[in-house]
Design a protein around this motif. Sequence first.
Motif, PDB file in Angstrom:
ATOM      1  N   ALA A   7       5.744  -1.799  -0.778  1.00  0.00           N
ATOM      2  CA  ALA A   7       5.376  -1.169   0.495  1.00  0.00           C
ATOM      3  C   ALA A   7       4.567   0.102   0.259  1.00  0.00           C
ATOM      4  O   ALA A   7       3.555   0.342   0.925  1.00  0.00           O
ATOM      5  N   MET A   8       4.995   0.924  -0.684  1.00  0.00           N
ATOM      6  CA  MET A   8       4.300   2.192  -0.920  1.00  0.00           C
ATOM      7  C   MET A   8       2.923   1.961  -1.531  1.00  0.00           C
ATOM      8  O   MET A   8       1.929   2.578  -1.120  1.00  0.00           O
ATOM      9  N   GLY A  19      -0.872   2.777  -0.011  1.00  0.00           N
ATOM     10  CA  GLY A  19      -1.922   3.535  -0.692  1.00  0.00           C
ATOM     11  C   GLY A  19      -3.211   2.741  -0.826  1.00  0.00           C
ATOM     12  O   GLY A  19      -4.312   3.279  -0.608  1.00  0.00           O
ATOM     13  N   ILE A  20      -3.098   1.445  -1.164  1.00  0.00           N
ATOM     14  CA  ILE A  20      -4.282   0.597  -1.296  1.00  0.00           C
ATOM     15  C   ILE A  20      -4.961   0.429   0.059  1.00  0.00           C
ATOM     16  O   ILE A  20      -6.192   0.464   0.181  1.00  0.00           O
ATOM     17  N   GLY A  21      -4.156   0.254   1.114  1.00  0.00           N
ATOM     18  CA  GLY A  21      -4.719   0.093   2.450  1.00  0.00           C
ATOM     19  C   GLY A  21      -5.466   1.327   2.923  1.00  0.00           C
ATOM     20  O   GLY A  21      -6.547   1.228   3.501  1.00  0.00           O
ATOM     21  N   PHE A  67      -7.036   9.038  -4.889  1.00  0.00           N
ATOM     22  CA  PHE A  67      -6.234   7.855  -4.579  1.00  0.00           C
ATOM     23  C   PHE A  67      -5.512   7.334  -5.823  1.00  0.00           C
ATOM     24  O   PHE A  67      -4.429   6.755  -5.705  1.00  0.00           O
ATOM     25  N   ALA A  68      -6.099   7.508  -7.002  1.00  0.00           N
ATOM     26  CA  ALA A  68      -5.419   7.095  -8.225  1.00  0.00           C
ATOM     27  C   ALA A  68      -4.147   7.910  -8.429  1.00  0.00           C
ATOM     28  O   ALA A  68      -3.086   7.366  -8.775  1.00  0.00           O
ATOM     29  N   VAL A  69      -4.248   9.221  -8.201  1.00  0.00           N
ATOM     30  CA  VAL A  69      -3.068  10.086  -8.310  1.00  0.00           C
ATOM     31  C   VAL A  69      -2.054   9.736  -7.221  1.00  0.00           C
ATOM     32  O   VAL A  69      -0.839   9.685  -7.469  1.00  0.00           O
ATOM     33  N   LEU A  70      -2.553   9.469  -5.989  1.00  0.00           N
ATOM     34  CA  LEU A  70      -1.665   9.099  -4.892  1.00  0.00           C
ATOM     35  C   LEU A  70      -0.924   7.805  -5.206  1.00  0.00           C
ATOM     36  O   LEU A  70       0.307   7.718  -5.009  1.00  0.00           O
ATOM     37  N   ASP A  71      -1.644   6.795  -5.711  1.00  0.00           N
ATOM     38  CA  ASP A  71      -1.000   5.525  -6.064  1.00  0.00           C
ATOM     39  C   ASP A  71       0.024   5.724  -7.172  1.00  0.00           C
ATOM     40  O   ASP A  71       1.076   5.064  -7.183  1.00  0.00           O
ATOM     41  N   LEU A  72      -0.278   6.628  -8.114  1.00  0.00           N
ATOM     42  CA  LEU A  72       0.667   6.901  -9.195  1.00  0.00           C
ATOM     43  C   LEU A  72       1.967   7.468  -8.644  1.00  0.00           C
ATOM     44  O   LEU A  72       3.062   7.009  -9.003  1.00  0.00           O
ATOM     45  N   GLY A 129       8.393   4.663  -5.564  1.00  0.00           N
ATOM     46  CA  GLY A 129       8.836   3.309  -5.279  1.00  0.00           C
ATOM     47  C   GLY A 129       9.668   2.717  -6.396  1.00  0.00           C
ATOM     48  O   GLY A 129      10.546   1.871  -6.158  1.00  0.00           O
ATOM     49  N   SER A 130       9.432   3.153  -7.626  1.00  0.00           N
ATOM     50  CA  SER A 130      10.174   2.629  -8.773  1.00  0.00           C
ATOM     51  C   SER A 130      11.558   3.248  -8.899  1.00  0.00           C
ATOM     52  O   SER A 130      12.397   2.729  -9.661  1.00  0.00           O
ATOM     53  N   LEU A 131      11.807   4.366  -8.204  1.00  0.00           N
ATOM     54  CA  LEU A 131      13.124   5.006  -8.314  1.00  0.00           C
ATOM     55  C   LEU A 131      14.224   4.063  -7.829  1.00  0.00           C
ATOM     56  O   LEU A 131      15.299   3.984  -8.448  1.00  0.00           O
ATOM     57  N   ALA A 132      13.964   3.363  -6.728  1.00  0.00           N
ATOM     58  CA  ALA A 132      14.955   2.411  -6.221  1.00  0.00           C
ATOM     59  C   ALA A 132      15.177   1.282  -7.216  1.00  0.00           C
ATOM     60  O   ALA A 132      16.302   0.785  -7.378  1.00  0.00           O
ATOM     61  N   LEU A 133      14.117   0.881  -7.907  1.00  0.00           N
ATOM     62  CA  LEU A 133      14.255  -0.168  -8.910  1.00  0.00           C
ATOM     63  C   LEU A 133      15.042   0.339 -10.121  1.00  0.00           C
ATOM     64  O   LEU A 133      15.795  -0.419 -10.747  1.00  0.00           O
TER      65      LEU A 133
END
Length: 471
Positions: A37-38, A42-44, A331-336, A342-346
Amino acid sequence: MKTYDMAELAVRNLRESFLRNSLTTVGISVGVASLVAMLSLGIGLQQLAGRRLQKSGLFDTVVVTSRRDLRGFNREQEENGPAPAESPALNESARQQIAQLPNVLEAYPDIRFITELRYQDKPYLTMMAGLPFSAKNNDAFDGMQGSFFSSDTAPEVILQKSFAAQLLGKTPKAGSEEASVTDLAKPLLGKQLTMKYAERTATPTTDTDKKDPSSANSAEANNPAGSAYSVISREVTLKIVGISDLDPDSMRGQARARIFLPLKLAQNLHVMQPSDLRDTTNMANGTPAYTTVEVHVKSPTQVQAVEDAIKKMGFNTFSIVDATRSLRQFFAVLDLFLGIFGSLALAVASIGIINTLVMAILERRREIGIMKAIGASDSDVKGLFFAEAGVMGVFGGFVGVALGWAIGRVINVGTNVYLKRQHFPPEQIWFVPWWLVLGAIAFAIVVSLLSGLYPASRAARLDPVQALRYE
């Protein structure tokens, strides 16, 4: 042990503790869903910014300025280019040379000036700008009321929404809603404005002017070209043909104009420009100097080549392609960061996998002992627990991608409902590419396998004799 048998046994073992393993798989799904989702958001947003820039017509535009203005767009151009005193003037001759470069569709000057307008005998001081006829396809005019210029020399104008409201005395107060473009257009379309402006004209100097620097035309008398200029007050009547809601130049960082007239008409009027005062020689010779020249290129892929050719001529350049380099970095930094959060939940879900498999070891010690007693090796036991972790990762990955896709759809629908209430067009702010789907599933499997390292190693180290004695 064969891979198929190991996978079948892993699924059967997971089915025996269905509730606990399902909750662990749900944890993985939530982690993958938050990641998808996150990142899809960011891509959108990145694609939305790209679409808006492309639709604005600025992606294939190069802005050219003279180094004589001492206002280079970046320090690299200031250091590598010629000295300002040695650089050429950005005049009509230079514009024609730029227009003849390969892959250039058109090169036109940016003509804008502050002048006085009269509407119904009331004076208004505002900024006007010349628009090329090719701007007709600019997205700024999508919601315009009325029509575009009938020709590139027609005495017609398009008003910006806020100025139209000012003419009608409908300037909104704090807390009140703005008048719509439709409401503003009805009483204004077809009406006339009177523009007062200063026209520059070239006039020959006399010997007396050259000898007497204190004369009225002393600035022109010192002109080595032997010619001078005059400034004459003029008036022209203009017809209102359109009301625009947007400013076509709102992304260029220049002073925003509130009235637009055909560029050819603006050139034929010979309105006094600030650049004329800096370069009196060209102006007196009838060759106007420009502050900015805008160049339209055939394709955005050819912008860099055109920029390089213009820089070799001794001018400074800027384009949206240059600006998007910083935008892509942002946007690269934002996606990072979105990916990290998003990976914290994983990561939390991986702790659940470890806990589930460790509990499974304690519950199945006797089963592990029997497996080793009948010939199962340590690698077989380790592979079994790896397979169980991998199965949870696969199911969690697929369910998480579906859940992330659904969350993205809900966000997009909710955003468009809000935009509709604010009278904005709908936008696609969410996008899930195929590589994100495959990457999220693969990432879930990898995290699950890494989480199964410790439980699998612990199960493989069990002593079969002690395991068989365990009750």
